[in-house]
Structure formats: structure tokens, C-alpha cells
Design a protein around this motif. Structure first.
Motif, short mmCIF file in Angstrom:
data_model
loop_
_atom_site.label_atom_id
_atom_site.label_comp_id
_atom_site.label_asym_id
_atom_site.label_seq_id
_atom_site.Cartn_x
_atom_site.Cartn_y
_atom_site.Cartn_z
N GLU A 68 29.90 34.36 40.41
CA GLU A 68 31.08 33.14 40.16
C GLU A 68 32.07 33.72 41.33
O GLU A 68 31.54 34.26 43.03
CB GLU A 68 31.52 34.37 39.39
CG GLU A 68 31.05 34.00 38.37
CD GLU A 68 32.66 34.79 36.94
OE1 GLU A 68 33.18 34.07 35.70
OE2 GLU A 68 33.54 36.01 36.98
N THR A 69 32.61 32.87 42.22
CA THR A 69 33.61 32.32 43.39
C THR A 69 34.77 33.17 42.94
O THR A 69 35.58 32.87 41.74
CB THR A 69 33.82 31.40 43.43
OG1 THR A 69 32.16 30.49 43.74
CG2 THR A 69 34.29 31.12 44.67
N ILE A 70 35.15 34.23 43.53
CA ILE A 70 36.50 35.25 43.43
C ILE A 70 37.36 35.45 44.63
O ILE A 70 36.70 35.42 45.18
CB ILE A 70 36.54 36.74 42.98
CG1 ILE A 70 34.81 36.55 41.81
CG2 ILE A 70 36.71 37.74 42.63
CD1 ILE A 70 34.24 38.33 41.32
N PHE B 39 24.17 34.45 48.22
CA PHE B 39 25.70 34.13 48.06
C PHE B 39 26.25 35.25 47.35
O PHE B 39 27.70 34.96 48.32
CB PHE B 39 25.79 33.68 46.53
CG PHE B 39 26.56 32.76 45.68
CD1 PHE B 39 27.61 31.71 46.76
CD2 PHE B 39 27.51 33.23 44.88
CE1 PHE B 39 28.48 30.65 45.89
CE2 PHE B 39 28.25 32.91 44.45
CZ PHE B 39 29.07 31.76 44.29
N GLN B 40 25.81 36.38 46.90
CA GLN B 40 26.85 37.17 46.08
C GLN B 40 27.73 38.30 47.57
O GLN B 40 29.06 38.72 48.11
CB GLN B 40 26.66 38.49 45.83
CG GLN B 40 26.51 38.51 44.33
CD GLN B 40 27.64 37.61 43.45
OE1 GLN B 40 27.85 37.17 42.69
NE2 GLN B 40 28.79 38.26 43.02
N ALA C 198 38.65 28.79 42.07
CA ALA C 198 37.39 30.13 42.09
C ALA C 198 37.07 30.22 40.20
O ALA C 198 38.24 29.41 39.80
CB ALA C 198 38.98 30.70 42.09
N ASP C 199 36.16 31.23 39.94
CA ASP C 199 36.02 31.27 39.09
C ASP C 199 37.08 32.01 38.03
O ASP C 199 37.40 32.57 37.04
CB ASP C 199 34.82 31.80 38.24
CG ASP C 199 33.71 30.29 38.88
OD1 ASP C 199 33.62 29.44 37.98
OD2 ASP C 199 32.96 30.74 39.84
N LEU C 200 37.59 33.10 39.35
CA LEU C 200 38.31 34.56 38.71
C LEU C 200 38.85 34.02 40.56
O LEU C 200 38.47 34.95 40.73
CB LEU C 200 37.10 36.12 38.37
CG LEU C 200 38.26 37.19 37.93
CD1 LEU C 200 39.19 37.10 37.26
CD2 LEU C 200 36.88 38.08 38.49
N LEU C 201 40.30 34.39 39.85
CA LEU C 201 41.31 35.02 40.62
C LEU C 201 42.50 36.64 40.50
O LEU C 201 42.61 36.83 39.33
CB LEU C 201 42.27 33.86 41.30
CG LEU C 201 42.94 33.84 42.19
CD1 LEU C 201 42.95 31.95 42.92
CD2 LEU C 201 44.24 35.24 42.19
N LYS D 104 39.31 27.07 38.62
CA LYS D 104 38.19 25.88 37.46
C LYS D 104 38.41 25.91 36.59
O LYS D 104 38.92 26.66 36.06
CB LYS D 104 37.19 26.88 38.72
CG LYS D 104 36.79 26.57 39.41
CD LYS D 104 34.87 26.66 39.45
CE LYS D 104 34.36 27.03 41.33
NZ LYS D 104 33.01 27.62 40.84
N PRO D 105 38.53 24.78 36.08
CA PRO D 105 39.09 24.56 35.07
C PRO D 105 37.71 25.54 33.58
O PRO D 105 36.55 26.06 33.86
CB PRO D 105 37.82 23.16 34.42
CG PRO D 105 38.34 22.65 35.37
CD PRO D 105 37.70 23.08 36.78
N GLY D 106 38.89 26.89 33.50
CA GLY D 106 38.27 27.69 32.40
C GLY D 106 38.37 28.89 33.29
O GLY D 106 37.38 30.36 32.49
N GLY D 107 38.65 28.33 34.18
CA GLY D 107 38.91 29.91 35.15
C GLY D 107 39.82 31.08 34.59
O GLY D 107 40.82 30.47 34.36
N ARG D 108 38.80 32.11 35.08
CA ARG D 108 40.36 33.56 34.49
C ARG D 108 41.35 33.95 35.63
O ARG D 108 40.57 34.00 36.36
CB ARG D 108 39.89 33.58 33.80
CG ARG D 108 38.80 34.60 34.16
CD ARG D 108 37.50 35.33 33.35
NE ARG D 108 37.15 36.64 33.42
CZ ARG D 108 35.62 36.07 34.30
NH1 ARG D 108 35.85 34.65 34.72
NH2 ARG D 108 34.94 36.64 35.09
N ALA D 109 42.18 34.48 35.65
CA ALA D 109 42.82 35.29 36.15
C ALA D 109 43.87 36.37 35.56
O ALA D 109 44.25 36.56 34.88
CB ALA D 109 44.07 34.49 37.04
#
Length: 510
Positions: free
Chosen positions: A171-173, A208-209, A256-259, A301-306
Motif C-alpha cells: 500500500e501507498t501510505i 517498494f516498502q 494513497a491507499d492509507l492516509l 484512492k477509491p476505497g482508500g482509508r484515512a
């Protein structure tokens, strides 16, 4: 980690040596960052087993600096800082750009280099140099004389949020207000715990990580240095830029997938507005916390969480605030609000919350209901004598459930006790977890500052005994009041002709 704690205490104790040199607490930590960076590069091998100090240009090495004496050492150190700021290595230049030493006495530099050399670096390496540096940052924040606490999110709160949001490898955070990188480091630690320190991942995914998973921005140059150092010592190569998220630079941050973030509170300097071309809801307000919420929604991103920490006025402010909340609940599923206790930040009068939400699949009616946990009322007086602890979040984590998007089965404690709907009165004083439908929130004009328990903040502050805690509470109330006045004056800003007249009157009054 006893050795790390001991080393942090010794490093912090050295600040007493520097007081006569006119070095402030925050300058001291920045000064230590320069020196510790050089020392740690000489102690830490890279993935190939080579010493990381090979990334430094020319003859600039810790061993050379530490052996020098007197003005020769100080002059060499000054030139070293200047040249490292121009280094081709991106990380090195990020840490040393515009770096200047605050030291004037050669004896003080010698005291620092000698004491740093004498530390138990073997134990520090075993326990993790990143943990050592984080401990130093936390020490700086917890010492109220440094004034850094208002910028430092408490570790127990960060860890609670990360556990609930469950970051995953790949995930991109993002943290658009990264500070010293507390959220990013905690997310990295969580992922490493799930992947055997990334060894369970394929080589390309592990790369990537380390190099691309974490992105963000930090506006303040000195804080950005601390951030980059913290990331490096945890095996993360950069990712956070020294830019203003509310400027066009913020548009270029990776989606971001997660913010995860704790953005700054207050108004932009000089009452300036965000300069983002993609902003619409908060384009006309100088309120930074509102603007950051708009960035967060647009960055997902669509479906991404924060999970984002905001002050109370984001929940109740009218005009731009109400427009933002309505827009947020349309585009996102705002499933949970955690009302945080007072006193956990340096500015004790500032009341804060954590908003948990997920970007919806459509841009309409994404929020059906909001669950609110009140961790503020009837809570201990948090401060120096009663710091925030991991155990304080145990009940909230239990009712939040195992799904990061709030989709786990939940039970309204108010309904359980009162045997009626969520709008019932007469709820017992220990009921902290309740659900409010979107219709109920609409009836409140989208005001999300929802409280049903008696707020005992006044009694809690009366219970404060430490002079530093009492002073911090007073300062916090004054800051909160000034922010509210600033926001109000912005909403009722008069025409230019009246502004001119008001200025004349103000000048005459002064």
C-alpha cells in the motif's frame, strides 16, 4: 529497552552543556541530528553490508571530525555542514540543506563528539538506532521547556490508530503533515511485524516498502530534517518532501491507499488561502485544518482509508466547515469519530478528535451512520503526572472492531442500556459508544460535535497540580480562543473601505 533509554537520557543531559552557548532545546535536537547522522552512518551497514557513510562526499567522515580539536574541529564542522547541503545524495542534502551550527565554543563541540563516541553503540545497534532517535524526539516533546509537545503526536495514540487501520505491504501510505514521521514509522513497524521484517516479501515488494511505500510532506525545514533522519534510521529511504501541502506541491503527492496524519491547527500565515487549483470546498478559507481535510479526501484512492486528528471546530464550524462536512460525508463513509481527552497535547485547551473514514465508490451519500466514542468526559487529568498510555485505548479498540473500515459488528451502548433508539436521553454516565444515523446528523445541520456525557474538562483542569501543566492549559485556552476569533473575523470580513477604517481605529487605540 534499557540501553536505549539510558542513551537517550545521556544525550538529553548534554543539552545542559550547551545552554551557555545560547542553544535552545529545539536547536539542540537539530544540532544532535547533524552529529548523530554522521555517527550513525559510521555504525549502520546498508542492505549490501557496506557502511552507509560511503554515501557522504569526499573526506567528510565521523572519525575525522571526532579526532580534531579546538577551532580546527569547529571550522571543519562548519565547512562540513555547508558542503553536505550540496551533496548529490538526495537524502544527505535533504538533511543538511541550509544547515548551520549554533555552536560558538569549540569546547562544546568537543564535549558533544566525545560523549557521543563514548555511548554504548553496540547495544544501540542491537535495539535499533531508529528507536534511539525516536526516543530522543519523544524526550524533546515531553519536556515542556522545549515547547515541542504541540507538534508531537503521543506514541500511544499513533500506535492505537495504526493498529485499527491495519496498514498492509504494497500500500501507498501518506502523511501530508509528517512532522517527525511518527505515523509513517509506526506504519512501517506494523508492516514489518506482519512480514518478518519484510523477509516474507518478494525482493521487488520489499524494495517498494523501503523506497516508495511512504510519502508525505513537511513544511518546516528543521522538522523535515528530523523527519528524514527518523525515516533513514528505520530503513525508509526518503519519501517526505519539504513542501507546503496546501500549495500546488500538495497536488503532486502520490495518491494513497492509507492516509494517517495530525495536520497543523490554526490559520495560514497572514490569513492566506490555499493555493491549490484542485480545491473548491475550502478555497476561500485560511483555516488550515479544514483545508487539510479537503486534501485528505482528494488524496485517497477509491476505497482508500484515512485516520486524521482534527480540533473540535472542524466538527461544528459553520459556513466553510459545514460545507466541508457535507461534502466529506457524501464522498466518504465517515464511520467513526473518537473524541480525544484534553491534555494529551502540549496545548491542553485544544480539544481534538480522530476521524476515521473510507473513500466511497460514488460521490453521493457514502455515509449512512457515524459511530462516536467519547474518551473525553469523566477521564483522568492527563499531563506530566498522568501521561497517556496504551491501556487507555483498550475499550475503544474493542468496540471499534477488527475491520479497519468500521464494518465489524457494532452495538450501540446507549440502546443496550436505555432500551431505545440512539436519540434517547437518560443514558448512563459510562456509556461511551453510540451510533447516529445520517438523518439524525442532517437534523443537527451536519454538526458532528456530538456529546451526551457531561464534559468534566473544568474539573480535570482543577485537578492539575504541576505548574507546567497548569500553565500549558492556560496557554492552550488562549490559543484556542485566538483561533476562534481569527475564524470568526474571516467569516465576517468587511469591505476594503471598512477594513481601512478599522485599521485606523486600531492604530489609534494602540
Amino acid at each position: 529497552m534499557t540501553s536505549t533509554t539510558d542513551i537517550v537520557a545521556k544525550l538529553w543531559g548534554l543539552c545542559n552543556v550547551l545552554r551557555d552557548d545560547g542553544v535552545t532545546y529545539n536547536e539542540y535536537v537539530t544540532e544532535l541530528t547533524y552529529l548523530l547522522f554522521l555517527k550513525m552512518l559510521a555504525e549502520v551497514p546498508d542492505q549490501s553490508g557496506n557502511l552507509r557513510e560511503n554515501r557522504l562526499p569526499g573526506d567528510y567522515r565521523w572519525g575525522i571530525l571526532a579526532k580534531r580539536e579546538g577551532m580546527d574541529q569547529l571550522d571543519y564542522y562548519k565547512k562540513m555542514l555547508l558542503d553536505l547541503g550540496k551533496a548529490k545524495d538526495k537524502l544527505v542534502s535533504a538533511i543538511f540543506t541550509d544547515a548551520q551550527t549554533r555552536l560558538r565554543k569549540p569546547t562544546n563541540l568537543k564535549a558533544l563528539t566525545s560523549n557521543i563516541d563514548q555511548l554504548d553503540w553496540f547495544s544501540a545497534r542491537e535495539e535499533g538506532l531508529g528507536n534511539l532517535y525516536e526516543g530522543l524526539l519523544e524526550k524533546n516533546a515531553s519536556d515542556k521547556k522545549s515547547g515541542a509537545g504541540q507538534y508531537f503526536t503521543p506514541r500511544p495514540l499513533i500506535d492505537c490508530i495504526v493498529r485499527l487501520m491495519q496498514p498492509r505491504a504494497g500500500e501507498t501510505i501518506q502523511d501530508p503533515a509528517a512532522g517527525t514521521a511518527g505515523f509513517l514509522v509506526a506504519a512501517d513497524r506494523y508492516i514489518k511485524d506482519q512480514t518478518d521484517d519484510l523477509y516474507k516479501l518478494a525482493p521487488d515488494k520489499a524494495h517498494f516498502q523501503r523506497s516508495s511505500a511512504f510519502v508525505g510532506a513537511e513544511l518546516v525545514p528543521d522538522t523535515h530534517r528530523l523527519c528524514m533522519m527518523n525515516l533513514l534510521l528505520h530503513g525508509i529511504e526518503g519519501g517526505v518532501d519539504n513542501v507546503d501541502t496546501l500549495s500546488p506541491d500538495g497536488e503532486r503527492l502520490a495518491k494513497a491507499d492509507l492516509l494517517l496524519t495530525n495536520p497543523p491547527f490554526g490559520a495560514k500565515k497572514g490569513g492566506g488561502r490555499p493555493t491549490r487549483t484542485d480545491f473548491s470546498v475550502t478555497a476561500d478559507t485560511s483555516n488550515k485544518q479544514l483545508a487539510f481535510v479537503e486534501h485528505i479526501v482528494r488524496a485517497l484512492k477509491p476505497g482508500g482509508r484515512a485516520a486524521v486528528i482534527v480540533p473540535d471546530n472542524v466538527l461544528f464550524e459553520d459556513n466553510a466547515g459545514r460545507r466541508l462536512r457535507s461534502w466529506l460525508m457524501d464522498l466518504c463513509d465517515l464511520h467513526t469519530i473518537l473524541r480525544l481527552p484534553t491534555g494529551i497535547f502540549y496545548a491542553q485547551g485544544v480539544k481534538t478528535n480522530v476521524l476515521f473514514f473510507r473513500r466511497g465508490k460514488t460521490d453521493k451519500a457514502s455515509t449512512n451512520a457515524v459511530w462516536v466514542y467519547d474518551m473525553r468526559a469523566n477521564m483522568p487529568a492527563f499531563g506530566k503526572t498522568r501521561p497517556l498510555a496504551v491501556a487507555d485505548f483498550a475499550d475503544f479498540e474493542a468496540v471499534y472492531g477488527s475491520d479497519p473500515n468500521g464494518a465489524a459488528a457494532r452495538k450501540d451502548q446507549g440502546e443496550q442500556e436505555a432500551g431505545s433508539s440512539a436519540g434517547a436521553t437518560g443514558i448512563g454516565k459510562e456509556v461511551r459508544w453510540r451510533m447516529f444515523s445520517r438523518d439524525a446528523i442532517t437534523a443537527r445541520n451536519d454538526n458532528l460535535d456530538i456529546a451526551w456525557l457531561r464534559d468534566t474538562e473544568a474539573e480535570a483542569e482543577e485537578a492539575l497540580t504541576e505548574p507546567e501543566d497548569i500553565a500549558a492549559a492556560i496557554i492552550g485556552h488562549l490559543r484556542a480562543a485566538l483561533d476562534e476569533i481569527e475564524a470568526l473575523s474571516e467569516e465576517i470580513e468587511p469591505p476594503d473601505s471598512l477594513n481601512t477604517e478599522a485599521t485606523v481605529v486600531a492604530d489609534a487605540a494602540e
